[in-house]
Design a protein around this motif. Sequence first.
Motif, PDB file in Angstrom:
ATOM      1  N   MET A 145       2.101 -38.962  83.344  1.00 66.68           N
ATOM      2  CA  MET A 145       2.204 -39.028  84.991  1.00 66.68           C
ATOM      3  C   MET A 145       3.607 -39.087  84.882  1.00 66.68           C
ATOM      4  SD  MET A 145      -1.012 -41.266  86.315  1.00 66.68           S
ATOM      5  CE  MET A 145      -1.269 -42.303  85.130  1.00 66.68           C
TER       6      MET A 145
ATOM      7  N   SER B 201      -5.019 -44.631  75.951  1.00 66.66           N
ATOM      8  CA  SER B 201      -5.234 -44.004  77.205  1.00 66.66           C
ATOM      9  C   SER B 201      -4.197 -44.274  78.127  1.00 66.66           C
ATOM     10  CB  SER B 201      -6.594 -44.262  77.784  1.00 66.66           C
ATOM     11  OG  SER B 201      -7.628 -43.964  76.937  1.00 66.66           O
TER      12      SER B 201
ATOM     13  N   LEU C 268      -7.289 -26.352  82.400  1.00 70.15           N
ATOM     14  CA  LEU C 268      -8.520 -27.530  82.292  1.00 70.15           C
ATOM     15  C   LEU C 268      -9.342 -27.150  80.944  1.00 70.15           C
ATOM     16  CD1 LEU C 268      -9.494 -28.047  85.828  1.00 70.15           C
ATOM     17  CD2 LEU C 268      -7.883 -29.314  84.410  1.00 70.15           C
TER      18      LEU C 268
ATOM     19  N   ARG D 110     -14.130 -38.291  76.549  1.00 71.19           N
ATOM     20  CA  ARG D 110     -13.898 -39.271  75.417  1.00 71.19           C
ATOM     21  C   ARG D 110     -12.321 -39.728  75.828  1.00 71.19           C
ATOM     22  NH1 ARG D 110     -13.924 -36.295  70.200  1.00 71.19           N
ATOM     23  NH2 ARG D 110     -11.643 -36.189  70.454  1.00 71.19           N
ATOM     24  N   LYS D 111     -12.309 -40.952  75.300  1.00 70.60           N
ATOM     25  CA  LYS D 111     -11.133 -41.673  75.316  1.00 70.60           C
ATOM     26  C   LYS D 111     -10.109 -41.737  74.020  1.00 70.60           C
ATOM     27  CE  LYS D 111     -12.378 -46.113  77.806  1.00 70.60           C
ATOM     28  NZ  LYS D 111     -12.511 -47.387  77.582  1.00 70.60           N
ATOM     29  N   PRO D 112      -9.169 -41.383  74.136  1.00 64.22           N
ATOM     30  CA  PRO D 112      -8.096 -41.231  75.179  1.00 64.22           C
ATOM     31  C   PRO D 112      -8.213 -39.739  75.855  1.00 64.22           C
ATOM     32  CG  PRO D 112      -6.882 -41.197  73.151  1.00 64.22           C
ATOM     33  CD  PRO D 112      -8.270 -41.467  72.810  1.00 64.22           C
ATOM     34  N   PHE D 113      -8.036 -39.537  77.250  1.00 65.49           N
ATOM     35  CA  PHE D 113      -8.251 -38.458  77.805  1.00 65.49           C
ATOM     36  C   PHE D 113      -6.662 -38.138  78.553  1.00 65.49           C
ATOM     37  CE2 PHE D 113     -10.601 -41.272  80.159  1.00 65.49           C
ATOM     38  CZ  PHE D 113      -9.677 -41.691  81.304  1.00 65.49           C
ATOM     39  N   SER D 114      -6.435 -36.821  78.718  1.00 62.70           N
ATOM     40  CA  SER D 114      -5.373 -36.445  79.646  1.00 62.70           C
ATOM     41  C   SER D 114      -5.908 -36.213  81.069  1.00 62.70           C
ATOM     42  CB  SER D 114      -4.799 -35.108  79.046  1.00 62.70           C
ATOM     43  OG  SER D 114      -5.836 -34.173  79.272  1.00 62.70           O
ATOM     44  N   ALA D 115      -4.630 -36.172  81.965  1.00 61.42           N
ATOM     45  CA  ALA D 115      -5.095 -35.802  83.304  1.00 61.42           C
ATOM     46  C   ALA D 115      -5.994 -34.714  83.369  1.00 61.42           C
ATOM     47  CB  ALA D 115      -3.765 -35.902  84.105  1.00 61.42           C
ATOM     48  N   ALA D 116      -5.474 -33.726  82.554  1.00 61.49           N
ATOM     49  CA  ALA D 116      -6.455 -32.541  82.603  1.00 61.49           C
ATOM     50  C   ALA D 116      -7.657 -32.485  82.279  1.00 61.49           C
ATOM     51  CB  ALA D 116      -5.541 -31.228  81.854  1.00 61.49           C
ATOM     52  N   GLN D 117      -7.975 -33.315  81.357  1.00 60.57           N
ATOM     53  CA  GLN D 117      -9.536 -33.599  80.685  1.00 60.57           C
ATOM     54  C   GLN D 117     -10.095 -34.190  81.763  1.00 60.57           C
ATOM     55  OE1 GLN D 117      -8.305 -35.350  76.871  1.00 60.57           O
ATOM     56  NE2 GLN D 117      -8.834 -33.553  75.770  1.00 60.57           N
TER      57      GLN D 117
ATOM     58  N   GLU E  80      -9.510 -34.352  84.997  1.00 63.43           N
ATOM     59  CA  GLU E  80      -9.840 -33.457  85.933  1.00 63.43           C
ATOM     60  C   GLU E  80     -11.079 -32.422  85.673  1.00 63.43           C
ATOM     61  OE1 GLU E  80      -6.553 -31.013  87.390  1.00 63.43           O
ATOM     62  OE2 GLU E  80      -7.799 -30.027  88.893  1.00 63.43           O
ATOM     63  N   ALA E  81     -10.927 -31.882  84.464  1.00 62.05           N
ATOM     64  CA  ALA E  81     -11.937 -30.769  84.262  1.00 62.05           C
ATOM     65  C   ALA E  81     -13.428 -31.576  84.321  1.00 62.05           C
ATOM     66  CB  ALA E  81     -12.014 -30.252  82.982  1.00 62.05           C
ATOM     67  N   LYS E  82     -13.536 -32.927  83.635  1.00 60.11           N
ATOM     68  CA  LYS E  82     -14.490 -33.464  83.532  1.00 60.11           C
ATOM     69  C   LYS E  82     -15.116 -33.925  84.996  1.00 60.11           C
ATOM     70  CE  LYS E  82     -15.520 -33.294  79.258  1.00 60.11           C
ATOM     71  NZ  LYS E  82     -16.717 -32.977  78.473  1.00 60.11           N
TER      72      LYS E  82
ATOM     73  N   MET F  76      -4.247 -41.804  87.895  1.00 62.16           N
ATOM     74  CA  MET F  76      -4.362 -40.397  87.417  1.00 62.16           C
ATOM     75  C   MET F  76      -5.210 -39.828  88.459  1.00 62.16           C
ATOM     76  SD  MET F  76      -5.688 -39.854  83.581  1.00 62.16           S
ATOM     77  CE  MET F  76      -4.413 -39.976  82.193  1.00 62.16           C
TER      78      MET F  76
ATOM     79  N   ASP G 254      -3.049 -38.843  91.314  1.00 66.11           N
ATOM     80  CA  ASP G 254      -2.437 -37.870  91.067  1.00 66.11           C
ATOM     81  C   ASP G 254      -3.002 -36.716  91.198  1.00 66.11           C
ATOM     82  OD1 ASP G 254      -0.011 -39.021  90.465  1.00 66.11           O
ATOM     83  OD2 ASP G 254       0.253 -38.462  88.300  1.00 66.11           O
TER      84      ASP G 254
ATOM     85  N   ARG H 152     -14.703 -32.171  87.877  1.00 65.40           N
ATOM     86  CA  ARG H 152     -14.974 -31.126  88.217  1.00 65.40           C
ATOM     87  C   ARG H 152     -16.419 -30.622  87.818  1.00 65.40           C
ATOM     88  NH1 ARG H 152     -11.678 -28.035  91.267  1.00 65.40           N
ATOM     89  NH2 ARG H 152      -9.618 -28.711  91.605  1.00 65.40           N
ATOM     90  N   ILE H 153     -16.679 -30.930  86.612  1.00 64.62           N
ATOM     91  CA  ILE H 153     -17.713 -30.484  85.701  1.00 64.62           C
ATOM     92  C   ILE H 153     -18.830 -31.322  86.411  1.00 64.62           C
ATOM     93  CG2 ILE H 153     -19.049 -30.572  83.719  1.00 64.62           C
ATOM     94  CD1 ILE H 153     -16.544 -29.976  82.196  1.00 64.62           C
TER      95      ILE H 153
ATOM     96  N   SER I  66      -7.947 -27.955  77.590  1.00 67.35           N
ATOM     97  CA  SER I  66      -7.778 -29.236  77.494  1.00 67.35           C
ATOM     98  C   SER I  66      -8.935 -29.925  76.964  1.00 67.35           C
ATOM     99  CB  SER I  66      -7.494 -30.232  78.788  1.00 67.35           C
ATOM    100  OG  SER I  66      -8.516 -30.166  79.253  1.00 67.35           O
TER     101      SER I  66
END
Lengths: 699, 131
Positions: free
Chosen positions: A327, A319, A622, B111-118, B120-122, B27, B30, B124-125, A625
Motif C-alpha cells: 500500500m 500479511s 487479478l 490464503r494468508k498472507p495475501f496481496s491486495a490483488a488477491q 480484490e480477486a477473491k 487494503m 484502497d 470479486r469472486i 495473482s
Amino acid sequence: MCFILYGVTVFFSFEFILATLFLAAFAAVFIFLCKKNHLKKTILVDEIINASDHGQLIFDDKSKFYKCNRLALSKLNAIIGGDVDVVTQPDFLNYLYDHAADFDDVVKNAIMSQFESSNAPDFREVIYLDNKSLCLVHARKLSNDMTLFTLIDISMGRQREESLKKLNIINDHLMQAIESTTTGIVVSNPKEDGNPIVFVNSAFCNFTDCTKGDLIGAGWGALMPMLVDKEQRDKFIDTLSNFTPVELELERSVGDKKYYYNMTFSTSYEDGKPDLFIGLLSDVTLLKQRESEFFQAQKLESLGQLAAGVAHDFNNILSIIGGYSTMSTKLLNGSGNEKVKENLAKIEAAANRGAGLTRKMLTFSRHKIVAKSCIDVRDIVKEQSELLIPLLGVNIDMEVIMPEHEVNIMGSSSSVGQILMNFAINARDAMPEGGRLLIELSCMERSEVPENIDAVIGADDYVCLSVSDTGTGMDSKTLEKVFDPFFSTKEQGKGTGLGLSVVYGLVNELGGALDVVSKVGQGTKFSMYVPRSFEAKTKTISGDLKDIENIRLDGYTALIAEDEPDLLNVVKNMLEDLGLNVLTASNGDEALVVQEDYIGDIDILLTDVIMPEMNGVKLAELLTSLRPETQVIFMSGYPANGNMAPVELPKNATFIAKPVDYEKMIRVLYQKLEGGEGVDDNMPLPHWETSVEVQKGSV
Amino acid sequence: MPVTNLEELKVLIVEDQADTRAMMKEMMTDLGVTQIFEAKDGRQALEFIDTAFDFVDMVVCDWNMPSISGVELLRQIRTVDASIPFLMVTGRDDMDSVIEAKSSGVTAYIRKPFSAAQLEAKMRIASKRIT
C-alpha cells in the motif's frame, strides 16, 4: 478130601472174599484216585485255558466241539449275536462259516484240513469276525484227534497300527509345515549336558548359514555373533543357564542389506524339570522398516501441526508487513523518494520469502490440493536441468541420462520440479570443491526396484528419478535424520533444514517413495520412485512453427474472457480445434469465478482488453495473482500501447490484434506454451510473469 | 442481488488480530470499498448480524479465532442468510480444511498472507459466486 474141600471152602469163603474185597477196594481206590487225578487235570486244563488272554476252542477230529474258554465263548456269542450254546452246535465250523464276515471257502478249507489230516501244518489267518473285531485264528493239532483253535483279538493292535500310520502322516505334514515356514525353529534338550540342539528347521539353517548337520548335537555358539549388543548376549547367556522365557534382537548383514530378527525362547517342563527348550526366530526387517516409516510420519505430522500453528500467526504478521509495504508503494506512486520505494520493494520481497517459508513448513503436514495430470518427467528434467547449470557453477559437471521414450507419471510438474531442484541443490552443496552430478531418469519393472520401496508403493511399473553426486557423502547417523524437518548440516543461516522434508511430503503426494544411498567420501544418491503411468501425456505440444497447420496443443487449458459472444465463440472453436480445453467467460468477474471453480491448471488466459466493469489488464493482474503460472495473451481492436491505447498494457505483454488471425493465434499460443522462447514476426514475446520459480538455497 | 462494484460493497471484517484487521480495512479502502464494519471476534460479529445484518453485503472472516471459529460463525450466519457472500481468510489450504469450509457454505477462501490483488480477486469472486 474134606479137608481139602474145607480148606478150599475156608479159603474161598473168607480169605478169598477178603482178598477179593481188598482187591476190589484197592481197585476202587485206584480208580477213584485215577479219576480224581484226571478230574484234577481236567480242571487244571480248564483253568489254564480260562486264564488265557485269548479265546481257546478245542475240537475233536470230527470238528465237533470239545472244550472252550469263557473268552472264546463271549467272542463267539458276540459274533453270532446272542447266547449260543456252542456245545449244542453239531457243526460249529459251518455255523461260523455262515456268520463270520471273512470266513470264506479258502479259510474254511484250510481249517477243515486240520481235522482231516493228522499232520496238517498250523493254520494262521486274520479274519473279521463281526465286521469290527479283527481276529487272528491260529489252529494247530494237539493230538491226532484234537485241534486247538486260538482266537487272538488283534483289533486293538491293528487300531494302534492304524493310529500310528495316521500319526505318521500328520507328523509328515507337520514337518513339511515346519520346514516351509519362514520362522526359524530350533529345539534343544536341556536334560543333557550342554543343552545340545536336537532339531532345527530349514529357515533356521538359512538364517545361521549352517547345515542341519552342523547344528544338531551342537551348542548355541552360532547365534552369539548375531545378537545385536552386549545386553542381548547377556540375556541369552542367562536364559541358557536358567531357561527363563526371553525375547532377543538379532541382526545380520548380507552384502549391503541388513536384516533384523526377533527370537523368543520358551521352555516346556516335565515333572518340574526343563524338558524342551524351544527357540522361534522371525524376520522383522520389514516390520522395523515400517515402524521407522511410521515413526517418521508421526514425527512429521506432529511437527507439521506445530508448524501449522506457528505458520498461522506468522502469516498474520507477514500479511501486515507485506500489505502495508504494498500500500505504501502505491501511495508513493509517481512521487517520493526512489530509495524509499526500493526499500519498500525489499520489505515486500522479504515478506514473500517468509510466506514461501511458511508454505514449506505446512507442506509436509498436509495434502495440498494439487491437480494431478499425466506428465512426461523428461520435460521437467529438461527444463530444470537448464535452470540448474548456472546454479551449479563451473566446478560441477552435470550429466543427464534419460530414455528416448515417454516417461509418464500422474502428478504435477511443479512438484517434480521442486523435488529435482532440492536433490540437485543438496548434491551441489555436498561438492564444495566441485565434482560430478548425475541426473538419471529411467523406467523400471517391479523386480528392479528395491524391495523396501516396492513394499510401500506396490506398483507394477515404476519411474525412477535419481540424482547422485561425488561429494562428501553422509554417515549413517546423518542418513537417519536426512528427512527430518529442521535438520541441516549446513552452516547456521545457510539452510532451513526443510528442503528434504518437503521433498518427502511432495513424493508422498505423488504416491511415491524415496531412497537414499550414501557413503562417506564417495557421494550420495537420492532416488525417487513413483508409479509409472501408461496414459497418454495430458499436455502435449506437437508440430512446429514451420508447419503451422499441423500444430497440436493437446491437453492444455485456456480461459477466454470476451464480452462479444460471437468472437468468443470463434476463438473458442479455434482453440478447441488445436486440442485445447477451453473455459469461457463474458466478463472479468465471471472469468474470476470460472477459474475459482476450476481445479486443474489454467495455462493460458486469453482476454479482451476492453470489457465492461473490469478491463482485461485488471483481470490479468487479478487472475495471475491467484494463478501465477497462467500466461496471458491480450486481444484488442485498439493499438496495444501509445496514445491511441485506451488501456495501457503492462510491459512485455503479449498482444494479438483483432480481428484475430488464426495462424497468428496458433503461432502465439505455440510460443507461449513452449516457453515463450520463439520470437513472433511482429513483436517480442517476453513473459508477463515468470512461471518457473528457482528457489535458491531452499535446502 | 449481488453487488458487483466494490465501491458500493458493504463489508463486515471479522478478525481477532487488531493489526491484521486494520491492515485489511486499509487494503479494502484502497480497493475503493467505503463501507467497512469491523468485529473483533465471532461474538461481536453475531451481535452485529442480529442488529444490522441487512446492512452487510459480504463477510470477510478469519478462520482461526478464539471461542467462535470462522466456520462456526459461518454456520450460524447460514441459518439466517443462505447466500450472503462469505470470504474465509485462512492460513491453511489443505484438503480437509477446504472440504470443511465448503461443506459449511463458504463462498470463497483466501490464503494468508495475501496481496491486495488477491484480496480484490477473491472479493470479486465471493460477490459473484452463487453459493
